[in-house]
Design a protein around this motif. Structure first.
Motif, mmCIF file in Angstrom:
data_model
loop_
_atom_site.group_PDB
_atom_site.id
_atom_site.type_symbol
_atom_site.label_atom_id
_atom_site.label_comp_id
_atom_site.label_asym_id
_atom_site.label_seq_id
_atom_site.Cartn_x
_atom_site.Cartn_y
_atom_site.Cartn_z
ATOM 1 N N GLY A 1 0.848 -1.188 0.000
ATOM 2 C CA GLY A 1 0.000 0.000 0.000
ATOM 3 C C GLY A 1 0.875 1.227 0.000
ATOM 4 N N LEU A 2 0.365 2.319 -0.559
ATOM 5 C CA LEU A 2 1.202 3.506 -0.698
ATOM 6 C C LEU A 2 0.765 4.642 0.225
ATOM 7 C CD1 LEU A 2 1.507 3.479 -4.560
ATOM 8 C CD2 LEU A 2 3.259 2.878 -2.940
ATOM 9 N N ALA A 3 -0.511 4.737 0.538
ATOM 10 C CA ALA A 3 -0.950 5.860 1.363
ATOM 11 C C ALA A 3 -2.246 5.472 2.073
ATOM 12 C CB ALA A 3 -1.120 7.111 0.518
ATOM 13 N N ILE B 1 -3.001 -3.861 -6.429
ATOM 14 C CA ILE B 1 -3.930 -2.793 -6.050
ATOM 15 C C ILE B 1 -3.073 -1.575 -5.750
ATOM 16 C CG2 ILE B 1 -5.765 -2.068 -4.497
ATOM 17 C CD1 ILE B 1 -6.241 -4.988 -3.823
ATOM 18 N N VAL B 2 -3.076 -0.598 -6.646
ATOM 19 C CA VAL B 2 -2.297 0.618 -6.416
ATOM 20 C C VAL B 2 -3.136 1.490 -5.486
ATOM 21 C CG1 VAL B 2 -1.069 2.531 -7.458
ATOM 22 C CG2 VAL B 2 -1.314 0.392 -8.698
ATOM 23 N N ALA B 3 -2.879 1.346 -4.174
ATOM 24 C CA ALA B 3 -3.722 1.992 -3.178
ATOM 25 C C ALA B 3 -2.993 3.192 -2.596
ATOM 26 C CB ALA B 3 -4.094 1.004 -2.082
ATOM 27 N N GLY B 4 -3.176 4.361 -3.226
ATOM 28 C CA GLY B 4 -2.627 5.579 -2.651
ATOM 29 C C GLY B 4 -1.856 6.431 -3.633
ATOM 30 N N THR B 5 -1.318 7.531 -3.091
ATOM 31 C CA THR B 5 -0.566 8.492 -3.886
ATOM 32 C C THR B 5 0.717 7.858 -4.407
ATOM 33 O OG1 THR B 5 -1.261 10.019 -2.174
ATOM 34 C CG2 THR B 5 0.220 10.872 -3.847
ATOM 35 N N VAL B 6 0.941 7.929 -5.716
ATOM 36 C CA VAL B 6 2.199 7.459 -6.271
ATOM 37 C C VAL B 6 3.105 8.675 -6.441
ATOM 38 C CG1 VAL B 6 3.287 6.096 -8.051
ATOM 39 C CG2 VAL B 6 0.889 5.742 -7.549
ATOM 40 N N THR B 7 4.125 8.787 -5.607
ATOM 41 C CA THR B 7 5.067 9.893 -5.787
ATOM 42 C C THR B 7 6.016 9.552 -6.925
ATOM 43 O OG1 THR B 7 6.584 8.938 -4.194
ATOM 44 C CG2 THR B 7 5.000 10.528 -3.359
ATOM 45 N N LYS B 8 6.646 10.587 -7.468
ATOM 46 C CA LYS B 8 7.573 10.344 -8.571
ATOM 47 C C LYS B 8 8.751 9.506 -8.103
ATOM 48 C CE LYS B 8 6.292 14.306 -11.329
ATOM 49 N NZ LYS B 8 6.564 15.713 -11.660
ATOM 50 N N CYS C 1 -5.827 9.641 -6.094
ATOM 51 C CA CYS C 1 -4.392 9.865 -6.330
ATOM 52 C C CYS C 1 -3.832 8.895 -7.358
ATOM 53 C CB CYS C 1 -3.613 9.702 -5.036
ATOM 54 S SG CYS C 1 -4.035 10.904 -3.810
ATOM 55 N N ALA C 2 -4.181 7.616 -7.219
ATOM 56 C CA ALA C 2 -3.638 6.622 -8.143
ATOM 57 C C ALA C 2 -4.204 6.818 -9.541
ATOM 58 C CB ALA C 2 -3.949 5.218 -7.639
ATOM 59 N N ILE C 3 -5.417 7.392 -9.643
ATOM 60 C CA ILE C 3 -6.021 7.627 -10.946
ATOM 61 C C ILE C 3 -5.363 8.821 -11.645
ATOM 62 C CG2 ILE C 3 -8.129 8.377 -12.090
ATOM 63 C CD1 ILE C 3 -9.700 6.835 -10.016
ATOM 64 N N SER C 4 -5.249 9.945 -10.911
ATOM 65 C CA SER C 4 -4.849 11.181 -11.596
ATOM 66 C C SER C 4 -3.874 12.041 -10.808
ATOM 67 C CB SER C 4 -6.099 12.019 -11.861
ATOM 68 O OG SER C 4 -6.619 12.475 -10.629
ATOM 69 N N GLY C 5 -3.504 11.624 -9.618
ATOM 70 C CA GLY C 5 -2.739 12.513 -8.746
ATOM 71 C C GLY C 5 -3.627 13.156 -7.709
ATOM 72 N N GLY C 6 -4.936 13.143 -7.956
ATOM 73 C CA GLY C 6 -5.916 13.607 -6.978
ATOM 74 C C GLY C 6 -5.665 15.030 -6.505
ATOM 75 N N PRO C 7 -5.809 15.273 -5.203
ATOM 76 C CA PRO C 7 -5.608 16.632 -4.697
ATOM 77 C C PRO C 7 -4.174 17.119 -4.861
ATOM 78 C CG PRO C 7 -5.960 15.091 -2.899
ATOM 79 C CD PRO C 7 -6.226 14.345 -4.154
ATOM 80 N N PHE C 8 -3.230 16.203 -5.104
ATOM 81 C CA PHE C 8 -1.829 16.598 -5.226
ATOM 82 C C PHE C 8 -1.401 16.712 -6.685
ATOM 83 C CE2 PHE C 8 -2.459 13.597 -1.680
ATOM 84 C CZ PHE C 8 -2.475 14.531 -0.665
ATOM 85 N N LYS C 9 -2.378 16.740 -7.608
ATOM 86 C CA LYS C 9 -2.083 16.661 -9.032
ATOM 87 C C LYS C 9 -1.077 17.711 -9.500
ATOM 88 C CE LYS C 9 -4.316 16.403 -13.486
ATOM 89 N NZ LYS C 9 -5.554 16.184 -14.190
#
Lengths: 217, 213
Positions: free
Chosen positions: B37-39, B74-81, B106-114
């Motif tokens: 899990g990522l976040a 399952i990419v669960a969370g924010t993926v940082t660069k 976040c995993a879809i589009s970056g979400g609030p951190f886009k």
């Protein structure tokens, strides 16, 4: 506990140090102490071991970027021109900033006092960005000084392990600086506004020549 | 075989099936997710596996700590660069057939951190995603729904013909480009063979203050 008293204490015990109180006009009145870089380590050791109360806990380290800000204001002055007193308008230019700042929040766990806010400033924002590390005095500053180094580019002399903390090692920028330009990887926003709107326009302006060359949109 | 005949036979106690059905039934009933899990979405993913929501009902309770034994990421969370190359490498190390659920905004589009300097604008820039779950974070029910959707997707896969899935086509890739760290950004910033920019008419974006023509 009063910052004035602490300043007098430090000045009495650390000879030659230059301190300045930076007042905070907000209701919290949390004034801070600007410490000169030469004596910062001695001042920090004194605050931890010799001061009353002893500030044994550094809870927070952060950075602030102050870019060069030039303001010009018109000022009316009276001058004697050809023997006659006249009012002459003069443009007075003032510049502030052009330095990076690091802020430490100190507490005394023994006496439940604090915070005392210490600030240090670099000479400029480009080359002379070295500051003494306070990690030898407060171990809790280690990771946070690394973060400040990573995001603001302040180099802490005397830090035991100064590497980037959040960004990867190959990264060369400092993203929390005001003049940081992030890479143009803009993607569609349904309702762009303010900063995002500017980025939208800049992105599509840069794309324009390519789409004219034959790429149908 | 005719569906009506099949259900008629089943009523009489005769089970008729095809190899494809059996194969898909076996795969869809034992999806083993990769244990990472990522976040904050990972907390919801963990909740989904616990007794209250009980992911085990759908045969997906065996979270494997090794990509070699996992079917589903399952990419669960924010993926940082900084994390993106590791996520792509883990995906590359999984054995085919493999599936990806992109969980949360976040995993879809970056979400609030886009618009941040350090967040990847969606994991679909680098790896092919089967099911997207919107939400911040999605509720466990949403993750269960994604599981059922993935099971339906697996159930409909053809073993032969041009419509067969990627892992049955020898010329299709099973590994994807792992981005490299560079001075300012990841290189490449996206995998153009699997990701395409959204097709929207942007010529009027920010044309004037009101946002209209």
């Amino acid at each position: 506990m009063n910052l004035e008293e602490i300043k007098i204490q430090i000045e009495a015990n650390v000879p030659g140090c230059f301190l300045e109180i930076l007042p905070n006009a907000s209701p919290s009145g949390q004034h801070s102490l600007i410490v000169d870089t030469e004596h910062a380590l001695t001042v920090a050791s004194f605050l931890r071991d010799g001061a009353n109360p002893r500030f044994d806990y550094c809870s927070n380290v952060t950075g602030v970027d102050w870019p060069l800000k030039e303001t010009s204001a018109k000022q009316k002055t009276k001058k004697i021109v050809d023997g006659v007193e006249k009012e002459v308008e003069e443009v007075v230019k003032t510049s502030t900033g052009n330095y990076l700042e690091v802020v430490y929040h100190l507490f005394s766990l023994e006496d439940r006092q604090g915070p005392v806010v210490l600030r240090m400033r670099t000479e400029d924002r480009a080359e002379r960005v070295h500051l003494p590390s306070l990690t030898p005095v407060w171990r809790s500053a280690e990771l946070q000084e690394r973060e400040v180094y990573d995001l603001f580019g302040i180099v802490f002399d005397g830090h035991p392990d100064l590497r980037r903390l959040l960004m990867w090692e190959e990264f060369t920028d400092h993203p929390m600086r005001k003049d940081y330009v992030d890479p143009d990887d803009y993607e569609y926003e349904p309702t762009p506004h303010d900063e995002i709107l500017k980025r939208t326009q800049a992105h599509y302006a840069a794309q324009e020549p390519r789409s004219e060359a034959g790429e149908a949109r | 075989m005719d569906e009506q005949l099949k259900s008629e036979l089943r009523r009489q106690g005769v089970v008729a099936t095809s190899l494809q059905e059996l194969y898909n039934w076996g795969r869809k009933s034992s999806i083993w997710p990769l244990n990472f899990g990522l976040a904050c979405c990972a907390i919801e993913m963990i909740a989904t596996t616990m007794a209250r929501y009980d992911l085990a009902r759908f045969g997906a309770e065996v979270f494997r700590p090794s990509p070699r034994q996992a079917d589903l990421m399952i990419v669960a969370g924010t993926v940082t660069k900084k994390m993106a190359p590791q996520v792509v490498r883990l995906y590359n190390q999984m054995a085919e057939p493999k599936y990806v659920i992109s969980m949360g905004a976040c995993a879809i589009s970056g979400g609030p951190f886009k618009q941040g300097y350090n967040v990847l604008k969606g994991i679909d820039r680098y790896i092919p995603v089967d099911v997207f779950i919107p939400g911040c974070p999605p509720r466990p029910e949403a993750l269960l729904d994604a599981f059922l959707m993935l099971q339906r997707k697996i159930d409909e896969q053809q073993l032969t013909g041009p419509e067969r899935p990627r892992h049955l086509q020898a010329e299709q890739p099973s590994e994807f480009i792992v981005p490299q760290y560079s001075e300012h950004d990841l290189i490449p910033t996206r995998n153009d063979t699997i990701w395409h920019a959204p097709l929207v008419n942007i010529s009027n974006a920010g044309a004037n203050e009101s946002g209209r023509d």
